[in-house]
Design an enzyme around this catalytic site. Structure first.
Site, short mmCIF file in Angstrom:
data_model
loop_
_atom_site.label_atom_id
_atom_site.label_comp_id
_atom_site.label_asym_id
_atom_site.label_seq_id
_atom_site.Cartn_x
_atom_site.Cartn_y
_atom_site.Cartn_z
N ASP A 99 -23.71 -40.12 -8.11
CA ASP A 99 -24.40 -40.97 -7.15
C ASP A 99 -23.55 -41.03 -5.88
O ASP A 99 -22.43 -41.56 -5.89
CB ASP A 99 -24.58 -42.36 -7.74
CG ASP A 99 -25.45 -43.28 -6.89
OD1 ASP A 99 -25.53 -43.05 -5.67
OD2 ASP A 99 -26.02 -44.23 -7.44
N HIS A 100 -24.09 -40.49 -4.79
CA HIS A 100 -23.31 -40.40 -3.55
C HIS A 100 -23.06 -41.76 -2.92
O HIS A 100 -22.26 -41.87 -1.98
CB HIS A 100 -24.02 -39.48 -2.55
CG HIS A 100 -23.11 -38.52 -1.87
ND1 HIS A 100 -21.89 -38.89 -1.33
CD2 HIS A 100 -23.22 -37.19 -1.63
CE1 HIS A 100 -21.30 -37.84 -0.81
NE2 HIS A 100 -22.09 -36.79 -0.97
N ARG A 101 -23.71 -42.80 -3.43
CA ARG A 101 -23.48 -44.13 -2.87
C ARG A 101 -22.14 -44.72 -3.31
O ARG A 101 -21.57 -45.56 -2.61
CB ARG A 101 -24.61 -45.09 -3.28
CG ARG A 101 -25.97 -44.72 -2.73
CD ARG A 101 -27.04 -45.64 -3.32
NE ARG A 101 -27.15 -45.50 -4.78
CZ ARG A 101 -27.98 -46.20 -5.53
NH1 ARG A 101 -28.76 -47.12 -4.97
NH2 ARG A 101 -28.04 -46.00 -6.84
N PRO A 104 -29.42 -41.32 -4.82
CA PRO A 104 -29.16 -40.14 -3.97
C PRO A 104 -28.05 -39.31 -4.60
O PRO A 104 -26.87 -39.52 -4.36
CB PRO A 104 -28.72 -40.77 -2.64
CG PRO A 104 -28.13 -42.09 -3.03
CD PRO A 104 -28.84 -42.55 -4.26
#
Length: 484
Positions: free
Chosen positions: A454-456, A278
């Site tokens: 990566d937004h995680r 994401p």
């Protein structure tokens, strides 16, 4: 008949499972020595010369240039020196009178050790090397000669495709000789599947009705060919008509290019990145005038001036030490749980365009290098990958990627993260733009930085902080260099 040694295509590193045969360096009947290069193969990483662990007479070459070979499949057969030659017929795999050729990896290690091979490939190393031996048992070669395979078939015997690279064992069903659909070649089966040809409807031109490649090609070109219906559903429209015109665009098809080698690896990696990560993107315009002037001053002073990318790389490594969340990766456990893996050092990858496609070599422990040292490594690795000589250790081991797409004359790009990394920083072209300096309009050297992350692993605050750190370093390089 003497025992024939069958050399299997070794593991070429980084978990690669296949390689494309580019060129044979020997021919059937040649006398070869231990460690003599026998073939050039191209992997998704680089071009490699494969050395022979055996000395003797070449009796069979298992593959044609341009063919994709699976790791663990036969590459070449050799009759050891001092034993009578047993040259195989085309398509035939020779075996010992005592029984099938052993293809277990452990046996290969022992044979190579006895041969004294010092030219070691990963997975085929002699004991004491750095590689970890792999003991995966490969399928034993069939004692059935492949020269006339159909004549010896009696239903319902299953024919083993010994020595055929890329064999699909899950779809090998013996058909009755002399009837429609008799075929054993996995390459022919794959061609038929890809083009929607029903083998039950094809009459073979080979011995005992064996379906050959030419038969499938003729069926593909046959007029009014229809893809067989399955489960009563209507057959989909063909993409290509018999005249070579695409049925949707009605334009003539100029060419078809197989997706393989580097392009295949890049496509798979980018697809996985976009499907699993994401991602989010942030960007900022940066006044690079001071950095350009700093480098120009170094050049006038008679000292070696690192390239601008080397300076930016130095700022990036400093930024990653301050924002280590972007120098990580996410791993998924067998139970589905995920964890963030952090690294003590930084392997800085950078995108390099080559004739073989986009490559990403990495500078190991980049955080320990100065701008001049980074510049030297960037130049060295760029030259290595363009020659196709990069090692698996120099490719695929990065923890963060720097992409200078400004060389293509573009300002910005929402880059795809180089999986399994979690971030990539792009640098656009440096051009003259109007810029406000101390309340007045001036012409400055401006570039755009784009960070995809990566937004995680982090939120926008971390990503923005890192991007701002690199931007400030570019705008004020003298003061920043004093701190890093």
């Amino acid at each position: 008949m003497s025992e024939t040694k069958v050399f299997l295509l070794p593991d070429l590193g980084e978990g690669l499972t296949e390689a494309e045969l580019v060129n044979w360096l020997v021919s059937v009947g040649d006398e070869i020595r231990v460690d003599q290069p026998i073939a050039e193969v191209e992997t998704a990483k680089s071009m490699v010369e494969v050395p022979s662990p055996y000395a003797g007479t070449v009796t069979a070459l298992h593959g044609e240039p341009g063919q994709t070979l699976d790791v663990g499949k036969p590459l070449i057969s050799v009759t050891p020196i001092g034993q009578p030659d047993a040259v195989a017929e085309p398509g035939e795999t020779k075996v010992s009178d005592a029984g099938p050729v052993e293809t277990e990896a452990a046996d290969t290690y022992r044979e190579e050790e006895k041969a004294g091979s010092g030219n070691v490939l990963i997975g085929y190393g002699t004991p004491g090397g750095h590689g970890v031996p792999r003991r995966t048992r490969a399928r034993r070669a069939s004692t059935t000669s492949m020269a006339k395979p159909v004549a010896s078939v009696r239903p319902p015997t299953v024919i083993e495709p010994a020595g055929i690279p890329g064999a699909d064992l899950s779809d090998l069903r013996t058909r009755v000789p002399g009837k429609l659909g008799a075929v054993i070649s996995p390459l022919v089966r794959r061609m038929a599947r890809e083009h929607g040809v029903d083998l039950d409807e094809v009459r073979g031109s080979g011995d005992s009705g064996l379906i050959m490649r030419r038969d499938v090609e003729a069926a593909i070109k046959a007029p009014e060919r229809q893809i067989p219906q399955r489960n009563g559903s209507p057959a989909p429209e063909l993409d290509e008509s018999p005249s070579g015109v695409d049925s949707r665009s009605r334009l003539a098809i100029a060419s078809r290019t197989p997706v393989r080698g580097v392009r295949k690896a890049v496509a798979a990696n980018m697809t996985r990145s976009r499907s699993e990560i994401p991602e989010a993107t942030v960007w900022v315009d940066v006044d690079a005038t001071a950095l350009v002037e700093l480098r120009a001053g170094l050049k006038k002073g008679g000292t070696h001036a690192p390239g601008l990318l080397a300076f930016i790389a130095r700022f990036v490594t400093a930024g990653l030490k301050k924002y280590p969340e972007l120098n990580t990766r996410i791993e998924t456990a067998p139970d589905g749980s995920q964890e963030i893996i952090a690294f003590e050092g930084i392997n800085l990858g950078f995108a390099a365009q080559t004739d073989r496609g986009l490559m990403v070599p990495s500078i190991r422990s980049a955080e320990k290098l100065s701008a001049r040292e980074l510049d030297a490594e960037i130049r060295r690795l760029t030259d290595v990958v363009r020659q196709g000589k990069a090692t698996p250790n120099e490719l695929g081991s990065g923890t963060f990627t720097l992409n200078n797409y400004g060389v293509f004359g573009v300002d910005g790009s929402a880059a795809i993260i180089n999986y399994p990394e979690v971030a990539i920083l792009g640098v656009g072209r440096i051009i003259d733009k109007p810029w406000v300096v101390n309340g007045e309009l001036a012409v400055r050297k401006v570039t755009e930085l784009t960070l995809t992350f990566d937004h995680r692993v982090c939120d926008g605050g971390t990503a923005g902080g890192f991007l701002r750190f690199v931007a400030d370093a570019i705008e004020n390089p003298a003061s920043m260099v004093a701190d890093i």
